[in-house]
Design an enzyme around this catalytic site. Sequence first.
Site, PDB file in Angstrom:
ATOM      1  N   CYS A   3       0.857  -1.191   0.000  1.00 59.25           N
ATOM      2  CA  CYS A   3       0.000   0.000   0.000  1.00 59.25           C
ATOM      3  C   CYS A   3       0.892   1.240   0.000  1.00 59.25           C
ATOM      4  O   CYS A   3       1.704   1.431   0.918  1.00 59.25           O
ATOM      5  CB  CYS A   3      -0.912   0.003   1.224  1.00 59.25           C
ATOM      6  N   ASP A  29       0.257  16.601  -1.742  1.00 61.69           N
ATOM      7  CA  ASP A  29       0.009  15.747  -2.904  1.00 61.69           C
ATOM      8  C   ASP A  29       1.126  15.948  -3.931  1.00 61.69           C
ATOM      9  O   ASP A  29       1.589  17.061  -4.163  1.00 61.69           O
ATOM     10  CB  ASP A  29      -1.357  16.085  -3.522  1.00 61.69           C
ATOM     11  N   HIS A  45      -4.435   1.225   8.377  1.00 59.49           N
ATOM     12  CA  HIS A  45      -4.851   0.981   6.989  1.00 59.49           C
ATOM     13  C   HIS A  45      -6.355   0.707   6.945  1.00 59.49           C
ATOM     14  O   HIS A  45      -6.826  -0.307   7.445  1.00 59.49           O
ATOM     15  CB  HIS A  45      -4.095  -0.201   6.366  1.00 59.49           C
ATOM     16  N   THR A  94      -7.762   6.189  -6.555  1.00 55.43           N
ATOM     17  CA  THR A  94      -6.629   5.501  -7.192  1.00 55.43           C
ATOM     18  C   THR A  94      -5.685   4.865  -6.178  1.00 55.43           C
ATOM     19  O   THR A  94      -4.887   4.012  -6.553  1.00 55.43           O
ATOM     20  CB  THR A  94      -5.821   6.472  -8.079  1.00 55.43           C
ATOM     21  N   HIS A  97      -6.114   3.350   0.210  1.00 56.05           N
ATOM     22  CA  HIS A  97      -5.914   3.639   1.641  1.00 56.05           C
ATOM     23  C   HIS A  97      -6.711   4.916   1.872  1.00 56.05           C
ATOM     24  O   HIS A  97      -6.433   5.944   1.225  1.00 56.05           O
ATOM     25  CB  HIS A  97      -4.420   3.828   1.932  1.00 56.05           C
ATOM     26  N   HIS A  99      -8.252   8.304   2.323  1.00 56.68           N
ATOM     27  CA  HIS A  99      -7.587   9.604   2.371  1.00 56.68           C
ATOM     28  C   HIS A  99      -8.560  10.706   2.015  1.00 56.68           C
ATOM     29  O   HIS A  99      -9.525  10.494   1.278  1.00 56.68           O
ATOM     30  CB  HIS A  99      -6.366   9.646   1.449  1.00 56.68           C
ATOM     31  N   HIS A 101      -8.581  14.667   0.542  1.00 53.71           N
ATOM     32  CA  HIS A 101      -7.856  15.755  -0.104  1.00 53.71           C
ATOM     33  C   HIS A 101      -8.326  17.065   0.536  1.00 53.71           C
ATOM     34  O   HIS A 101      -9.542  17.313   0.613  1.00 53.71           O
ATOM     35  CB  HIS A 101      -8.187  15.828  -1.590  1.00 53.71           C
TER      36      HIS A 101
END
Length: 113
Positions: A3, A29, A45, A94, A97, A99, A101
Site C-alpha cells: 500500500c 500531494d 490501513h 486511485t 488507503h 484519504h 484531499h
Amino acid sequence: MDCLFCKIINGEVPSTKVYEDDLIYAFNDIAPQAPHHVILIPKQHIASANEITAENSACVAHIFEVIPKLAKELGFAENGYRVINNCGADGGQTVNHLHFHLVGGRQFGWPAG
Ligand code: AMP
Ligand code: ZN
C-alpha cells in the site's frame, strides 16, 4: 501489504510532511490540483470510505478536527476550501488507503467532474 500510503507513513516512500500525530499523517500531494493540496490519512490501513465503522471512525473525526487547523495555518481558511474523498472506481479512487484531499488557494467549480 503493498500500500503506497502505508509506505509513506512508514517512511519507505518519501513525502513532504505537513502534519503528524498518533492517529493521522498529512503530506503534500505529488500532483497538486490547487495552490494548496494536502492529503490526510489515518495511520491505520482502512481501504476506503466503505470500510469506515463505529470501531475505526475516531481517526476520521480527528482528520476533520485537524483540517480547519491546517487551513488556518496554511492561510486559506477564511477564503474557503474543499475536502474531497474519492471512494471506489466510480469515485475516482486511485490509492486504496482511505484519504481526504484538502485543497485551497483558488475557487472550485461545482458540480464535480
Ligand atoms: P485518489 O485519486 O483520490 O485516490 O488520490 C490519490 C492521490 O494521491 C492523488 O491526488 C495523487 O496525486 C496522490 N499521490 C500519488 N502518489 C503520491 C505520492 N508518492 N506522494 C504524494 N501524493 C501522491
Ligand atoms: Zn495502507
